[in-house]
Write a protein that holds these residues in place. Structure first.
Motif, PDB file in Angstrom:
ATOM      1  N   GLU A   1     -14.919 -10.993   0.402  1.00 26.67           N
ATOM      2  CA  GLU A   1     -13.866 -10.033   0.725  1.00 26.67           C
ATOM      3  C   GLU A   1     -13.036 -10.571   1.886  1.00 26.67           C
ATOM      4  O   GLU A   1     -13.566 -10.826   2.972  1.00 26.67           O
ATOM      5  CB  GLU A   1     -14.466  -8.678   1.100  1.00 26.67           C
ATOM      6  CG  GLU A   1     -15.304  -8.043   0.002  1.00 26.67           C
ATOM      7  CD  GLU A   1     -15.912  -6.710   0.431  1.00 26.67           C
ATOM      8  OE1 GLU A   1     -15.701  -6.316   1.612  1.00 26.67           O
ATOM      9  OE2 GLU A   1     -16.584  -6.077  -0.397  1.00 26.67           O
ATOM     10  N   TYR A   2     -11.735 -10.766   1.660  1.00 27.64           N
ATOM     11  CA  TYR A   2     -10.797 -11.101   2.728  1.00 27.64           C
ATOM     12  C   TYR A   2     -10.170  -9.797   3.207  1.00 27.64           C
ATOM     13  O   TYR A   2      -9.539  -9.077   2.419  1.00 27.64           O
ATOM     14  CB  TYR A   2      -9.708 -12.034   2.217  1.00 27.64           C
ATOM     15  CG  TYR A   2     -10.180 -13.439   1.902  1.00 27.64           C
ATOM     16  CD1 TYR A   2     -10.620 -14.287   2.915  1.00 27.64           C
ATOM     17  CD2 TYR A   2     -10.157 -13.927   0.593  1.00 27.64           C
ATOM     18  CE1 TYR A   2     -11.035 -15.578   2.629  1.00 27.64           C
ATOM     19  CE2 TYR A   2     -10.567 -15.224   0.301  1.00 27.64           C
ATOM     20  CZ  TYR A   2     -11.005 -16.045   1.323  1.00 27.64           C
ATOM     21  OH  TYR A   2     -11.411 -17.325   1.041  1.00 27.64           O
ATOM     22  N   ILE A   3     -10.349  -9.487   4.482  1.00 25.17           N
ATOM     23  CA  ILE A   3      -9.896  -8.211   5.021  1.00 25.17           C
ATOM     24  C   ILE A   3      -8.829  -8.464   6.086  1.00 25.17           C
ATOM     25  O   ILE A   3      -9.040  -9.245   7.021  1.00 25.17           O
ATOM     26  CB  ILE A   3     -11.060  -7.411   5.621  1.00 25.17           C
ATOM     27  CG1 ILE A   3     -12.196  -7.290   4.595  1.00 25.17           C
ATOM     28  CG2 ILE A   3     -10.591  -6.034   6.060  1.00 25.17           C
ATOM     29  CD1 ILE A   3     -13.462  -6.666   5.151  1.00 25.17           C
ATOM     30  N   ASP A   4      -7.694  -7.809   5.950  1.00 27.40           N
ATOM     31  CA  ASP A   4      -6.552  -8.005   6.842  1.00 27.40           C
ATOM     32  C   ASP A   4      -6.567  -6.956   7.945  1.00 27.40           C
ATOM     33  O   ASP A   4      -6.431  -5.761   7.676  1.00 27.40           O
ATOM     34  CB  ASP A   4      -5.254  -7.912   6.031  1.00 27.40           C
ATOM     35  CG  ASP A   4      -4.045  -8.462   6.775  1.00 27.40           C
ATOM     36  OD1 ASP A   4      -4.030  -8.373   8.021  1.00 27.40           O
ATOM     37  OD2 ASP A   4      -3.122  -8.965   6.110  1.00 27.40           O
ATOM     38  N   TYR A   5      -6.744  -7.403   9.188  1.00 25.44           N
ATOM     39  CA  TYR A   5      -6.734  -6.504  10.347  1.00 25.44           C
ATOM     40  C   TYR A   5      -5.477  -6.675  11.188  1.00 25.44           C
ATOM     41  O   TYR A   5      -5.453  -6.285  12.358  1.00 25.44           O
ATOM     42  CB  TYR A   5      -7.966  -6.766  11.223  1.00 25.44           C
ATOM     43  CG  TYR A   5      -9.268  -6.261  10.641  1.00 25.44           C
ATOM     44  CD1 TYR A   5      -9.722  -4.973  10.921  1.00 25.44           C
ATOM     45  CD2 TYR A   5     -10.031  -7.067   9.804  1.00 25.44           C
ATOM     46  CE1 TYR A   5     -10.917  -4.512  10.382  1.00 25.44           C
ATOM     47  CE2 TYR A   5     -11.227  -6.612   9.265  1.00 25.44           C
ATOM     48  CZ  TYR A   5     -11.663  -5.334   9.564  1.00 25.44           C
ATOM     49  OH  TYR A   5     -12.857  -4.872   9.035  1.00 25.44           O
ATOM     50  N   GLU A  13     -10.991  -9.831  -8.082  1.00 28.06           N
ATOM     51  CA  GLU A  13     -11.284  -8.445  -8.473  1.00 28.06           C
ATOM     52  C   GLU A  13     -10.126  -7.540  -8.099  1.00 28.06           C
ATOM     53  O   GLU A  13      -9.756  -6.630  -8.861  1.00 28.06           O
ATOM     54  CB  GLU A  13     -12.559  -7.965  -7.779  1.00 28.06           C
ATOM     55  CG  GLU A  13     -12.923  -6.534  -8.119  1.00 28.06           C
ATOM     56  CD  GLU A  13     -14.151  -6.052  -7.363  1.00 28.06           C
ATOM     57  OE1 GLU A  13     -15.262  -6.152  -7.922  1.00 28.06           O
ATOM     58  OE2 GLU A  13     -14.006  -5.588  -6.210  1.00 28.06           O
ATOM     59  N   SER A  14      -9.547  -7.784  -6.910  1.00 25.96           N
ATOM     60  CA  SER A  14      -8.432  -6.947  -6.465  1.00 25.96           C
ATOM     61  C   SER A  14      -7.657  -7.676  -5.381  1.00 25.96           C
ATOM     62  O   SER A  14      -8.182  -8.572  -4.714  1.00 25.96           O
ATOM     63  CB  SER A  14      -8.942  -5.609  -5.911  1.00 25.96           C
ATOM     64  OG  SER A  14      -9.786  -5.823  -4.780  1.00 25.96           O
ATOM     65  N   ILE A  30      -3.948  -5.697   3.204  1.00 28.98           N
ATOM     66  CA  ILE A  30      -5.143  -4.848   3.334  1.00 28.98           C
ATOM     67  C   ILE A  30      -6.413  -5.632   2.980  1.00 28.98           C
ATOM     68  O   ILE A  30      -7.255  -5.894   3.835  1.00 28.98           O
ATOM     69  CB  ILE A  30      -5.025  -3.590   2.447  1.00 28.98           C
ATOM     70  CG1 ILE A  30      -3.782  -2.776   2.862  1.00 28.98           C
ATOM     71  CG2 ILE A  30      -6.282  -2.738   2.564  1.00 28.98           C
ATOM     72  CD1 ILE A  30      -3.490  -1.604   1.944  1.00 28.98           C
ATOM     73  N   LYS A  31      -6.544  -6.056   1.710  1.00 25.49           N
ATOM     74  CA  LYS A  31      -7.803  -6.648   1.292  1.00 25.49           C
ATOM     75  C   LYS A  31      -7.636  -7.415  -0.015  1.00 25.49           C
ATOM     76  O   LYS A  31      -6.890  -7.000  -0.907  1.00 25.49           O
ATOM     77  CB  LYS A  31      -8.852  -5.542   1.104  1.00 25.49           C
ATOM     78  CG  LYS A  31     -10.290  -5.989   0.917  1.00 25.49           C
ATOM     79  CD  LYS A  31     -11.188  -4.745   0.871  1.00 25.49           C
ATOM     80  CE  LYS A  31     -12.655  -5.105   0.831  1.00 25.49           C
ATOM     81  NZ  LYS A  31     -13.520  -3.909   0.841  1.00 25.49           N
TER      82      LYS A  31
END
Length: 558
Positions: free
Chosen positions: A271-275, A238-239, A244-245
């Motif tokens: 959702e893969y979220i980068d912290y 999707e994105s 970031i994500k």
């Protein structure tokens, strides 16, 4: 009882022989399972050869929900040609739609995916690949043996810069052309591919399951893979915002082949979220309810997560590791400081691997011996742990004329890799060797990871020790960050790749292990147990031995 491949043909004697050893040696059981399934045995057959029943798959036990979202902490990296993937995080995102011929499981076995089965002859010079019927690309076209052959040809293309698959499929490559040998890859019918090798190679199936081996469609363009995500998998991107994500969503218009084989897909959205690289930030996100899965966690942070309510620890022993290596080809001020074996040996002599395991990884692993093959590999030969002698290290560095040289030791800024590299620097300084520590953020570190003169890098597990050598230590390979080029070692790698019998291969590996130690190629101090944490009620997202995450296997309990 006769033990046969999935296609009903007898397994080679070398596999039957190794089963007897694995029955009495629990350490080698997972590695036997890898070898047996690589030769075409089903998982059930491989377990039966050990006199064991295969453990039930998690997906078949509880009732699972359809739908929902999973939020996972993970670095979000830029996409590129899968053959040049150098970190599994990239593959974890594209695995939503780009799938694999086979899947390496945590028990060591290989599960057929886009291949339905395979067979290897006794000498491992002929592979028969049976392509799964009924698979379609998400644009509606049929997936056939021609697609498999085309991808294997692409894996053999040495003209593609950074194509690490050439290291996995080197046996199929013509040295004169840098491409697949004429006649080596043959499409027999729409669902059968035959590989004919000029010499034995036991590692091709494990290579097909490695994360740069994603299967791409005809006309694939890595520059346009987000805008035109043609694949066989059940999800679509999707994105993707690098750093970031990255978001995958279920593809409602694709009749996925895997539902009847594996079940799923279950969740609607991943959702893969980068912290970033600070584990404390990840833990804060878990406490705040922002995520449902941690990608991987090490050291004392594991205990912190274990204290949080509502979270489950997942652990898997592995051959994942870290190397602290001098690059023999790197130039510093017009010289190659690490081309001198005495300098490399001095670095090794100054360092106690047990200290690195304790300070760098909180003791959550086992000692390694600086040759990148361990007791979890079937062909491992115990040749002894490296010597530690700081005084001898200082004397050898002086002898090489490098007593006043300041070594710059580079690492990424995350927890266990930074801590391990700090411990190396401290021990070098204690030995009287000058060291400057440089710590880089991940966005900078990975841009040039193979070229630093002296740095640390993490390496994922591989089923076979000789696989690692072929990828990382053979002359001229894309992932050879050590700058190691030893024709005698290359010859041992070729011999080991061509030796199907594990006991015979172990004798060859012993020579190579000793050679890597004697040449001072790297400080490879320990093997890691891997940990991640999942929110209670989430299944299919525990830590994978090769850092893989499969969206179609993730689900919430009903």
């Amino acid at each position: 009882m006769e033990f046969v491949t999935r296609m009903g043909k007898p397994l080679p004697q070398s596999v039957l022989k190794s089963a007897e050893r694995a029955k009495s040696d629990p350490v080698s059981r997972r590695e036997f399972l890898a070898v047996a399934s690589a030769f075409g045995a089903s998982s059930a057959t491989a377990y039966a050869m050990l006199g064991m029943a295969r453990p039930a798959q998690a997906q078949t036990q509880p009732a699972l929900e359809k739908g929902g979202t999973v939020r996972m902490q993970m670095e979000v990296r830029a996409l590129k040609d899968p053959r040049t993937y150098d970190w599994p995080q990239i593959a974890n995102f594209t695995r939503g739609w780009l799938e694999y011929l086979a899947i390496w499981e945590n028990d060591g076995t290989f599960t057929p995916a886009l291949l339905e089965s395979w067979e290897i002859n006794d000498s491992a010079t002929e592979y028969m690949l049976h392509v799964r019927k009924g698979v379609t690309w998400n644009d509606g076209s049929a997936f056939t043996a021609q697609d498999v052959a085309r991808n294997i040809e692409g894996w053999c293309d040495k003209t593609i810069e950074g194509n690490s698959m050439t290291g996995r499929f080197a046996t199929l490559i013509d040295d004169a052309t840098g491409k697949a040998r004429a006649g080596a890859i043959e499409v027999l019918d729409p669902h059968t591919v035959k590989l004919t090798l000029p010499k034995s190679d036991i590692t091709l199936i494990p290579g097909m399951a490695d994360y740069p081996a994603a299967i791409t469609p005809e006309g694939f363009d890595p520059e346009n893979m987000l805008q035109n995500p043609v694949g066989t998998g059940p999800y679509l991107p999707e994105s993707l915002d690098v750093g970031i994500k990255g978001v995958l969503v279920k593809n409602p218009d694709h009749n996925w082949w895997g539902t009847e084989v594996f079940g799923g897909p279950y969740i609607d959205r991943l959702e893969y979220i980068d912290y970033g690289t600070d584990p404390l930030t990840w833990i804060e996100a878990a406490e705040a309810g922002e995520i449902d899965v941690l990608y991987s966690l090490g050291g004392d942070y594991i205990d912190i997560m274990n204290a949080l309510d509502g979270w489950v620890e997942n652990e898997i022993a592995s051959a994942a590791t870290i190397v602290i290596r001098p690059n023999q080809l790197a130039e510093v001020n017009g010289k190659r400081p690490y081309a001198d074996r005495r300098v490399r040996k001095a670095l090794q002599l100054a360092v106690d691997n047990a200290v690195l395991l304790e300070l760098g990884y909180a003791g959550r692993g086992i000692l390694a011996a600086n040759h990148h093959v361990g007791p979890m590999h079937p062909e491992y030969a115990p040749v002894g742990l490296p010597e530690t002698d700081p005084a001898a290290a200082k004397a050898l560095m002086e002898e090489a004329g490098m007593g006043s040289y300041e070594h710059e030791l580079i690492s990424i800024d995350d927890a266990w890799r930074k801590d391990t590299t700090d411990a190396v620097a401290a021990q070098l300084r204690d030995a009287g060797i000058l060291v400057k520590r440089t710590i880089l953020p991940g966005t900078t570190f990975w841009n040039d990871w193979t070229s630093y003169p002296f740095s640390s890098t993490n390496w994922n597990a591989r089923p076979l020790g000789v696989q690692i050598w072929a990828l990382a230590y053979r002359s001229g390979e894309a992932w050879n960050e050590f700058g190691y080029a030893n024709p005698a070692f290359d010859a041992l790698v070729s011999e080991a790749l061509a030796t199907a019998d594990v006991e015979a291969r172990r004798e060859i590996m012993a020579k190579g292990e000793k050679m890597l130690q004697d040449d001072g190629v790297t400080i490879q101090p320990y093997w890691r147990s891997l940990y991640n944490h999942t929110r209670e009620g989430l299944v299919g997202a525990g830590h994978h031995i090769g850092f893989e995450y499969h969206p179609a296997r993730m689900a919430w309990l009903a």
